[in-house]
Design a protein around this motif. Structure first.
Motif, short mmCIF file in Angstrom:
data_model
loop_
_atom_site.label_atom_id
_atom_site.label_comp_id
_atom_site.label_asym_id
_atom_site.label_seq_id
_atom_site.Cartn_x
_atom_site.Cartn_y
_atom_site.Cartn_z
N LYS A 27 0.85 -1.19 0.00
CA LYS A 27 0.00 0.00 0.00
C LYS A 27 0.88 1.24 0.00
N CYS A 28 0.72 2.08 -1.01
CA CYS A 28 1.49 3.31 -1.10
C CYS A 28 1.02 4.30 -0.04
N ASP A 29 1.97 4.94 0.63
CA ASP A 29 1.68 6.03 1.55
C ASP A 29 1.44 7.27 0.69
N VAL A 30 0.18 7.47 0.33
CA VAL A 30 -0.20 8.51 -0.64
C VAL A 30 0.24 9.91 -0.19
N GLY A 31 0.05 10.23 1.08
CA GLY A 31 0.45 11.55 1.59
C GLY A 31 1.94 11.79 1.45
N TRP A 32 2.74 10.82 1.89
CA TRP A 32 4.19 10.95 1.79
C TRP A 32 4.62 11.06 0.33
N SER A 33 4.05 10.22 -0.52
CA SER A 33 4.44 10.19 -1.93
C SER A 33 4.05 11.48 -2.66
N ASN A 34 2.87 12.02 -2.38
CA ASN A 34 2.47 13.29 -3.01
C ASN A 34 3.38 14.44 -2.56
N ARG A 35 3.78 14.45 -1.28
CA ARG A 35 4.72 15.48 -0.81
C ARG A 35 6.05 15.35 -1.54
N TYR A 36 6.51 14.12 -1.73
CA TYR A 36 7.77 13.90 -2.45
C TYR A 36 7.67 14.45 -3.87
N GLU A 37 6.58 14.12 -4.58
CA GLU A 37 6.41 14.59 -5.96
C GLU A 37 6.34 16.12 -6.00
N TRP A 38 5.68 16.73 -5.01
CA TRP A 38 5.57 18.19 -4.94
C TRP A 38 6.95 18.81 -4.78
N GLN A 39 7.77 18.27 -3.87
CA GLN A 39 9.11 18.78 -3.63
C GLN A 39 10.01 18.61 -4.85
N GLY A 83 -2.37 0.61 -17.61
CA GLY A 83 -2.03 -0.80 -17.73
C GLY A 83 -1.14 -1.24 -16.58
N ASP A 84 -0.61 -2.45 -16.68
CA ASP A 84 0.29 -2.96 -15.65
C ASP A 84 1.66 -2.31 -15.81
N LEU A 85 2.23 -1.88 -14.69
CA LEU A 85 3.54 -1.23 -14.70
C LEU A 85 4.52 -2.02 -13.85
N SER A 86 5.72 -2.22 -14.37
CA SER A 86 6.78 -2.86 -13.59
C SER A 86 7.26 -1.90 -12.52
N CYS A 87 7.70 -2.45 -11.41
CA CYS A 87 8.18 -1.63 -10.30
C CYS A 87 9.68 -1.84 -10.11
N THR A 88 10.39 -0.74 -9.87
CA THR A 88 11.79 -0.79 -9.49
C THR A 88 11.86 -0.42 -8.02
N ILE A 89 12.48 -1.26 -7.22
CA ILE A 89 12.51 -1.08 -5.77
C ILE A 89 13.86 -0.48 -5.36
N TYR A 90 13.80 0.38 -4.34
CA TYR A 90 14.99 1.08 -3.84
C TYR A 90 15.14 0.87 -2.34
N TRP A 91 16.38 1.03 -1.86
CA TRP A 91 16.66 0.92 -0.43
C TRP A 91 16.35 2.19 0.33
N ASP A 92 16.36 3.33 -0.35
CA ASP A 92 16.31 4.61 0.37
C ASP A 92 15.26 5.55 -0.20
N GLU A 93 14.87 6.53 0.61
CA GLU A 93 13.82 7.47 0.23
C GLU A 93 14.27 8.51 -0.79
N ARG A 94 15.51 8.50 -1.20
CA ARG A 94 15.99 9.38 -2.28
C ARG A 94 16.09 8.60 -3.59
N TYR A 95 15.76 7.33 -3.57
CA TYR A 95 15.74 6.49 -4.77
C TYR A 95 17.11 6.45 -5.44
N ASN A 96 18.16 6.34 -4.62
CA ASN A 96 19.53 6.31 -5.13
C ASN A 96 20.07 4.90 -5.33
N SER A 97 19.62 3.96 -4.51
CA SER A 97 20.21 2.63 -4.52
C SER A 97 19.12 1.57 -4.77
#
Length: 139
Positions: A27-39, A83-97
């Motif tokens: 389940k995506c944390d919609v609030g956190w994710s929208n703030r990230y996209e805004w920033q 449609g269906d989208l593949s997901c790339t998973i990351y270790w960190d909240e900056r999506y670096n690794s």
């Protein structure tokens, strides 16, 4: 004509006729994710998160295809017409690794991205659940 039939009990056992993969919901944390996209400045380009889509743990699914309790792949199925989208998973909240899906387990908080064919990329954060909401036997 009447006849006596000895009482008996019959038990029927369900047997699957094919292998079904186990799966987990995220389940995506919609609030956190929208703030990230805004920033990051992507929010105004249609990169937003909605509780009815990525906020529903039935829409992101991690599959254990061979039932060995190790995750094999993750897809987003409940997109808004993408449609269906593949997901790339990351270790960190900056999506670096990037993180291999096989390292993900139930209860983990993960970060992942999905991308549409028009070039937009969504950055998500969420928690892995044992089953997807509304689909206890999703697989």
């Amino acid at each position: 004509m009447k006849r006596w039939v000895k009482p008996r009990t019959e038990v029927q056992v369900f047997e699957a006729n094919e292998y079904v993969a186990a799966c987990w919901g995220v389940k995506c944390d919609v609030g956190w994710s929208n703030r990230y996209e805004w920033q990051e400045g992507d929010y105004h380009n249609g990169v937003t998160h909605d509780i009815a889509h990525c906020g529903n743990s039935s829409n992101q699914v991690i599959f254990d295809d061979n039932n060995d309790t190790i995750a094999d792949r993750m897809i987003e199925t409940g997109t808004d017409g993408l449609g269906d989208l593949s997901c790339t998973i990351y270790w960190d909240e900056r999506y670096n690794s990037t993180r291999d899906v096989s390292t993900v387990d139930i209860g983990d908080t993960i970060y992942w991205t999905t991308s549409a064919s028009d070039g937009r990329t969504w950055n998500h954060k969420g928690t892995v659940f044992a089953t997807a909401e509304g689909h206890p036997n999703r697989s």
